[in-house]
Design a protein around this motif. Structure first.
Motif, PDB file in Angstrom:
ATOM      1  N   GLY A  98      -4.696   7.777   5.087  1.00  0.00           N
ATOM      2  CA  GLY A  98      -6.153   7.803   5.076  1.00  0.00           C
ATOM      3  C   GLY A  98      -6.769   7.067   6.245  1.00  0.00           C
ATOM      4  N   THR A  99      -6.207   5.919   6.611  1.00  0.00           N
ATOM      5  CA  THR A  99      -6.775   5.145   7.712  1.00  0.00           C
ATOM      6  C   THR A  99      -6.101   5.434   9.057  1.00  0.00           C
ATOM      7  OG1 THR A  99      -5.475   3.327   6.760  1.00  0.00           O
ATOM      8  CG2 THR A  99      -7.865   3.226   6.523  1.00  0.00           C
TER       9      THR A  99
ATOM     10  N   GLN B 261     -11.245   5.504  -1.690  1.00  0.00           N
ATOM     11  CA  GLN B 261     -10.535   6.762  -1.454  1.00  0.00           C
ATOM     12  C   GLN B 261     -10.856   7.799  -2.540  1.00  0.00           C
ATOM     13  OE1 GLN B 261      -6.028   7.902  -2.338  1.00  0.00           O
ATOM     14  NE2 GLN B 261      -6.166   6.238  -0.861  1.00  0.00           N
TER      15      GLN B 261
ATOM     16  N   VAL C 232      -6.670  -1.059   5.747  1.00  0.00           N
ATOM     17  CA  VAL C 232      -6.083  -0.027   4.875  1.00  0.00           C
ATOM     18  C   VAL C 232      -6.606  -0.183   3.451  1.00  0.00           C
ATOM     19  CG1 VAL C 232      -3.942   0.947   3.974  1.00  0.00           C
ATOM     20  CG2 VAL C 232      -4.013   0.063   6.319  1.00  0.00           C
ATOM     21  N   GLN C 233      -6.512  -1.404   2.904  1.00  0.00           N
ATOM     22  CA  GLN C 233      -6.920  -1.617   1.511  1.00  0.00           C
ATOM     23  C   GLN C 233      -8.432  -1.499   1.338  1.00  0.00           C
ATOM     24  OE1 GLN C 233      -4.657  -3.436   3.355  1.00  0.00           O
ATOM     25  NE2 GLN C 233      -3.686  -4.969   2.031  1.00  0.00           N
TER      26      GLN C 233
ATOM     27  N   ASN D 221      -9.632   2.222   1.833  1.00  0.00           N
ATOM     28  CA  ASN D 221      -9.132   3.101   0.780  1.00  0.00           C
ATOM     29  C   ASN D 221      -9.538   2.665  -0.629  1.00  0.00           C
ATOM     30  OD1 ASN D 221      -7.230   5.368   1.820  1.00  0.00           O
ATOM     31  ND2 ASN D 221      -6.717   3.573   3.072  1.00  0.00           N
ATOM     32  N   TYR D 222     -10.224   1.538  -0.722  1.00  0.00           N
ATOM     33  CA  TYR D 222     -10.781   1.122  -2.004  1.00  0.00           C
ATOM     34  C   TYR D 222     -11.693   2.214  -2.568  1.00  0.00           C
ATOM     35  CZ  TYR D 222     -12.804  -2.228  -5.364  1.00  0.00           C
ATOM     36  OH  TYR D 222     -13.217  -2.877  -6.504  1.00  0.00           O
TER      37      TYR D 222
ATOM     38  N   SER E 218       1.277  -3.810   4.216  1.00  0.00           N
ATOM     39  CA  SER E 218       0.073  -3.403   4.939  1.00  0.00           C
ATOM     40  C   SER E 218       0.007  -4.059   6.322  1.00  0.00           C
ATOM     41  CB  SER E 218      -1.179  -3.766   4.142  1.00  0.00           C
ATOM     42  OG  SER E 218      -2.331  -3.456   4.887  1.00  0.00           O
TER      43      SER E 218
ATOM     44  N   ALA F 203      -9.217  10.269   3.991  1.00  0.00           N
ATOM     45  CA  ALA F 203      -9.235   9.574   2.703  1.00  0.00           C
ATOM     46  C   ALA F 203     -10.188  10.221   1.701  1.00  0.00           C
ATOM     47  CB  ALA F 203      -9.618   8.110   2.904  1.00  0.00           C
TER      48      ALA F 203
ATOM     49  N   VAL G 171       0.855  -1.194   0.000  1.00  0.00           N
ATOM     50  CA  VAL G 171       0.000   0.000   0.000  1.00  0.00           C
ATOM     51  C   VAL G 171       0.890   1.243   0.000  1.00  0.00           C
ATOM     52  CG1 VAL G 171      -1.940  -1.134   1.142  1.00  0.00           C
ATOM     53  CG2 VAL G 171      -0.161  -0.052   2.527  1.00  0.00           C
TER      54      VAL G 171
ATOM     55  N   THR H  87      -0.374   7.493   0.948  1.00  0.00           N
ATOM     56  CA  THR H  87      -1.682   8.151   0.972  1.00  0.00           C
ATOM     57  C   THR H  87      -2.725   7.261   1.635  1.00  0.00           C
ATOM     58  OG1 THR H  87      -1.163   9.411  -1.021  1.00  0.00           O
ATOM     59  CG2 THR H  87      -3.478   9.185  -0.456  1.00  0.00           C
ATOM     60  N   SER H  88      -2.686   5.970   1.316  1.00  0.00           N
ATOM     61  CA  SER H  88      -3.661   5.044   1.897  1.00  0.00           C
ATOM     62  C   SER H  88      -3.435   4.856   3.392  1.00  0.00           C
ATOM     63  CB  SER H  88      -3.598   3.697   1.178  1.00  0.00           C
ATOM     64  OG  SER H  88      -3.979   3.839  -0.170  1.00  0.00           O
TER      65      SER H  88
END
Length: 408
Positions: free
Chosen positions: A199-200, A233, A226-227, A230-231, A221, A356, A192, A195-196
């Motif tokens: 975001g979290t 985002q 996170v993933q 941010n999917y 990660s 995010a 990741v 930015t991601s």
């Protein structure tokens, strides 16, 4: 991040945040940076107004041209000050934690946590001294830490034979359970970007606990939160699409920088571990109910596995940085004679969504609320199964719900 407008009332904000502990330094830094930005913005807007007022509707004279050139330079300089000040206040704001839900207990640490749900079933009673999960797994050759240490060092494990099959069975069982509960499965990459992670809420504050791929913007990660979060985002989601419910399995990676000397053996605290995650994106007015629904989904896995557990509400001082409210699911480990955390199910309000930039298309394009929790942590679940299902002859039985997943 919190709503920047809250910095206009820093004393009230501090009263709420200091339930976590002393947040004075980070709030004062963000407050000062925010007002520096507002002052710079006001100065810029004044200069722009002066520039507009000084611009004649006819061809300017030489004197007017000189004045306009001076104002143009001043406006450009002021704009740079505004941009720098905005970057400084937004960076400072990234270190300010989320505001604790007013309904959770106030406390300094884990001793202030309260039981939300009493144990689900009686803990097992053994006619022998229960063994630790790692000693049982090593003896059965279901894991190997000795050879693994040659490859990686400590806090890593290789699953072998039936141990590897049990791990694979649990992943499949949990994903099936979650998808049957209405969650949409994703299988995301484990690398990741910054930015991601920002975001979290893992970055910038917790970079010391993350594995970074040198000379890249890629990180391993620490959690599929996170993933999956941010999917979406940077998206403006149609209101009719909410709630969005996601589940996914990934390996996870953490340095465990603050855990020196704790849980050095076994599966409780590893640098690389496996986890199935649950994430929801919801409208703000439904987030409390959605948190309980997600909690029930995670608890349903332990009910099916027939493992004893309890649920505790974390107090303000034990709350994670990004969370507003958290329920910890704790599973019974007989060899330790205690309950250990297996899943944290948390409501983040709009804290992650602001970072995010995830909104939904409503009356004012409002930020969504995000919720997530483990559904569940695979390695810790294996530890719980092994300890609770151990037999007097040294063997281990397996929960009935896994029978079809364990068959060849």
């Amino acid at each position: 991040m919190i709503d920047p407008k809250r910095l206009n009332h820093a004393e009230d904000l501090l009263d709420e945040l200091n339930r976590r502990g002393d947040c004075t330094a980070v709030v004062e830094k963000a407050h000062a940076a925010y007002h520096n930005w507002k002052s710079a913005l006001q100065a810029f807007e004044t200069l722009k107004a002066d520039q507009n007022a000084a611009t004649p509707k006819r061809k300017p004279t030489d004197v007017e041209k000189n004045r306009l050139a001076e104002l143009s330079d001043a406006v450009k300089t002021a704009k740079r000050f505004v941009d720098d000040a905005e970057q400084a206040y937004r960076t400072a704001l990234l270190y300010v934690p989320n505001i604790p839900d007013p309904k959770i207990p106030t406390g300094a640490d884990a001793s202030g946590n309260t039981v939300f749900r009493t144990p689900s079933r009686p803990v097992p009673e053994f006619a022998f001294e229960p063994q630790t999960h790692d000693s049982i797994l090593e003896r059965l050759n279901w894991i190997d830490t000795t050879r693994t240490a040659r490859i990686n060092g400590s806090r890593f494990v290789t699953y072998c034979g039936l141990g590897a099959r049990l791990k694979r069975a649990l992943i499949q069982f949990m994903l099936d359970h979650n998808t049957h509960a209405g969650y949409h499965e994703l299988s995301p990459p484990v690398l990741v970007n910054r930015t991601s992670l920002t975001g979290t809420g893992q970055l910038p504050k917790f970079d010391a606990d993350l594995f970074h791929c040198t000379d890249t913007d890629y990180w391993l990660s620490p959690t599929a939160e996170v993933q999956l979060t941010n999917y979406y985002q940077g998206e403006l989601i149609a209101e009719a699409s909410l709630p969005i419910k996601l589940t996914g399995y990934t390996p996870c990676f953490r340095k465990e920088a603050g855990s020196y000397g704790r849980d050095t053996k076994g599966l409780i605290r590893l640098h690389q571990f496996d986890k199935v995650e649950l994430v929801q994106l919801v409208k703000p007015e439904t987030s409390d109910a959605a948190l309980l629904e997600l909690l029930n989904t995670a608890c349903g896995i332990l009910d099916a596995l027939e493992l004893p557990y309890q649920v505790v509400t974390l107090c303000s001082g034990d709350l994670g940085f990004s969370a507003s409210k958290t329920y910890d699911i704790e599973v019974w480990l007989p060899a330790q004679n205690t309950y250990r955390e297996l899943s944290s199910c948390s409501l983040f309000t709009d804290f992650q969504a602001r970072r995010a930039n995830i909104r939904y298309r409503g009356d004012s394009n409002t930020f969504v609320h995000t919720i997530n929790g483990s559904g569940l942590a695979i390695d810790r679940t294996i530890a719980a199964i092994i300890e609770n299902y151990q037999l007097a002859d040294g063997s281990v039985s397996i929960p009935k719900c896994l029978d079809r997943y364990m068959s060849v």
